[in-house]
Design an enzyme around this catalytic site. Structure first.
Site, PDB file in Angstrom:
ATOM      1  N   SER A  69       0.853  -1.194   0.000  1.00  0.00           N
ATOM      2  CA  SER A  69       0.000   0.000   0.000  1.00  0.00           C
ATOM      3  C   SER A  69       0.887   1.242   0.000  1.00  0.00           C
ATOM      4  CB  SER A  69      -0.881   0.019   1.239  1.00  0.00           C
ATOM      5  OG  SER A  69      -1.416   1.323   1.409  1.00  0.00           O
ATOM      6  N   HIS A 104      -1.386  -1.396  -4.134  1.00  0.00           N
ATOM      7  CA  HIS A 104      -2.639  -1.040  -3.464  1.00  0.00           C
ATOM      8  C   HIS A 104      -2.682   0.474  -3.251  1.00  0.00           C
ATOM      9  CE1 HIS A 104      -6.097  -2.061  -0.831  1.00  0.00           C
ATOM     10  NE2 HIS A 104      -5.654  -1.090  -0.038  1.00  0.00           N
ATOM     11  N   ASP A 128      -4.880   3.557  -1.735  1.00  0.00           N
ATOM     12  CA  ASP A 128      -5.960   3.881  -0.802  1.00  0.00           C
ATOM     13  C   ASP A 128      -6.548   5.255  -1.099  1.00  0.00           C
ATOM     14  OD1 ASP A 128      -6.063   1.578   0.950  1.00  0.00           O
ATOM     15  OD2 ASP A 128      -4.051   2.159   1.602  1.00  0.00           O
ATOM     16  N   MET A 165      -9.228   7.980  -0.095  1.00  0.00           N
ATOM     17  CA  MET A 165     -10.064   8.359   1.059  1.00  0.00           C
ATOM     18  C   MET A 165     -10.599   9.774   0.879  1.00  0.00           C
ATOM     19  SD  MET A 165      -7.768   6.944   4.211  1.00  0.00           S
ATOM     20  CE  MET A 165      -6.804   5.424   4.089  1.00  0.00           C
ATOM     21  N   HIS A 171      -8.547   1.035  -3.720  1.00  0.00           N
ATOM     22  CA  HIS A 171      -9.449   0.738  -2.600  1.00  0.00           C
ATOM     23  C   HIS A 171     -10.199   2.033  -2.298  1.00  0.00           C
ATOM     24  CE1 HIS A 171      -9.646  -0.369   2.002  1.00  0.00           C
ATOM     25  NE2 HIS A 171     -10.827  -0.341   1.433  1.00  0.00           N
ATOM     26  N   MET A 204     -12.356   4.239  -0.354  1.00  0.00           N
ATOM     27  CA  MET A 204     -12.963   4.485   0.958  1.00  0.00           C
ATOM     28  C   MET A 204     -13.632   5.845   0.875  1.00  0.00           C
ATOM     29  SD  MET A 204      -9.757   3.019   3.101  1.00  0.00           S
ATOM     30  CE  MET A 204      -8.719   3.179   1.651  1.00  0.00           C
ATOM     31  N   MET A 235     -11.304  -6.144   5.646  1.00  0.00           N
ATOM     32  CA  MET A 235     -10.547  -5.173   6.441  1.00  0.00           C
ATOM     33  C   MET A 235     -10.225  -5.761   7.816  1.00  0.00           C
ATOM     34  SD  MET A 235     -10.109  -2.690   4.394  1.00  0.00           S
ATOM     35  CE  MET A 235      -9.176  -1.711   5.574  1.00  0.00           C
ATOM     36  N   ASP A 266      -6.547  -6.622   4.393  1.00  0.00           N
ATOM     37  CA  ASP A 266      -5.988  -5.270   4.407  1.00  0.00           C
ATOM     38  C   ASP A 266      -5.977  -4.700   5.820  1.00  0.00           C
ATOM     39  OD1 ASP A 266      -5.128  -2.748   3.759  1.00  0.00           O
ATOM     40  OD2 ASP A 266      -6.952  -2.151   2.695  1.00  0.00           O
TER      41      ASP A 266
HETATM   42  C1  DX5 Z   1      -6.330   1.430   5.793  1.00  0.00           C
HETATM   43  C2  DX5 Z   1      -5.898   1.158   4.375  1.00  0.00           C
HETATM   44  C3  DX5 Z   1      -4.826   0.153   4.285  1.00  0.00           C
HETATM   45  C4  DX5 Z   1      -3.506   0.616   4.863  1.00  0.00           C
HETATM   46  C5  DX5 Z   1      -2.700  -0.575   5.236  1.00  0.00           C
HETATM   47  O1  DX5 Z   1      -7.388   2.300   5.781  1.00  0.00           O
HETATM   48  O2  DX5 Z   1      -7.003   0.688   3.621  1.00  0.00           O
HETATM   49  O3  DX5 Z   1      -4.641  -0.264   2.945  1.00  0.00           O
HETATM   50  O4  DX5 Z   1      -2.792   1.418   3.964  1.00  0.00           O
HETATM   51  O5  DX5 Z   1      -1.614  -0.149   5.976  1.00  0.00           O
HETATM   52  P1  DX5 Z   1      -0.926  -1.046   7.091  1.00  0.00           P
HETATM   53  O6  DX5 Z   1      -0.374  -2.263   6.386  1.00  0.00           O
HETATM   54  O7  DX5 Z   1       0.137  -0.160   7.636  1.00  0.00           O
HETATM   55  O8  DX5 Z   1      -1.965  -1.420   8.087  1.00  0.00           O
HETATM   56 ZN    ZN Z   2      -6.549  -0.295   1.690  1.00  0.00          ZN
END
Ligand code: DX5
Ligand code: ZN
Length: 220
Positions: A7, A32, A34, A36, A65, A67, A136, A174
């Site tokens: 990620s 990956h 993220d 948000m 991903h 969010m 998750m 994740d």
């Molecule tokens: C959390 C994200 C994850 C995060 C994982 O909201 O969706 O993808 O980046 O990071 P680690 O491996 O540090 O938990």
């Molecule tokens: Zn993620």
């Protein structure tokens, strides 16, 4: 088949291309990303322009991903931007089946992301329309959080649910996964493992990726 998905949330954003090349050289096959929105989750990260830029510098599969609230408004735009995989949260999409079909028709793999407190039974009807489930193992919003231990049993039950229905859906885990617990994820039935701080949190990402793959492949 096991795949590691670093990620980039925990990467050095001033040197993103270098970070991506390092994880690719280490043997990762998925990146990956993220996304948000400060609404569905209490953090704001990156969006479409960054995905487009990343597409220019890597051949890794890009796994976005989402969010974000109302993910159906943006899911296909992420495919156009270069994503190979797009996941949306079951908690925020009233028309999930339509969104998943839309992602597939746009040419990407469709994923359902599910929060730690959302029961697996919520997945039942939409599962045939998903290529993967992002289970998750932390509450989404931030990297570096502690793995929620009940997630192991949830992976096992999801694997059973998929097998019972004769589906090919893959499980992606994740949150909070590092070299200490990655083998447990694979043993429980996960095939795609996301790791942020486990890859970018210390030392060289290329070495961290190699170590994670080695720790994971004990079970392959
Ligand atoms: C959390 C994200 C994850 C995060 C994982 O909201 O969706 O993808 O980046 O990071 P680690 O491996 O540090 O938990
Ligand atoms: Zn993620």
């Amino acid at each position: 088949m096991f795949e590691l998905a670093p990620s980039i949330l925990s990467a050095d954003f001033t040197r993103l291309a270098e970070a991506i090349q390092a994880v690719e050289a280490g043997g990762a096959t998925i990146l990956h990303v993220d996304v948000m929105d400060g609404h569905f989750v209490p953090n704001i990260t990156i969006g479409l322009p960054v995905v487009k830029a990343i597409r220019q510098v890597t051949n890794l599969k890009i796994d976005t991903h989402l969010m974000i609230a109302e993910p159906s408004r943006y899911a296909e735009k992420f495919v156009e931007a270069g994503a190979d995989m797009v996941s949306v949260h079951i908690e925020t999409d009233a028309h999930l089946q339509r969104t998943l079909v839309g992602i597939r028709e746009a040419g990407a793999q469709s994923g359902i992301a599910i929060n730690p407190a959302t029961p697996l039974v919520a997945l039942e009807e939409a599962l045939p329309f998903a290529d993967y489930v992002v289970l998750m193992s932390v509450n989404p919003g931030f990297g570096g959080q502690k793995f929620i231990h009940t997630s192991v049993d949830k992976i096992i039950r999801l694997r059973q649910m998929i097998l019972t229905r004769g589906l090919q859906t893959r499980i992606e885990v994740d949150g909070g996964v590092d070299a200490s617990n990655i083998a447990k994820m694979i043993e429980s039935g996960a095939e795609i493992i996301v790791s942020g701080t486990g890859v970018f949190g210390k030392g060289k990402p290329i070495e961290a990726v190699k170590q994670l793959i080695e720790a994971a492949t004990v079970w392959v």
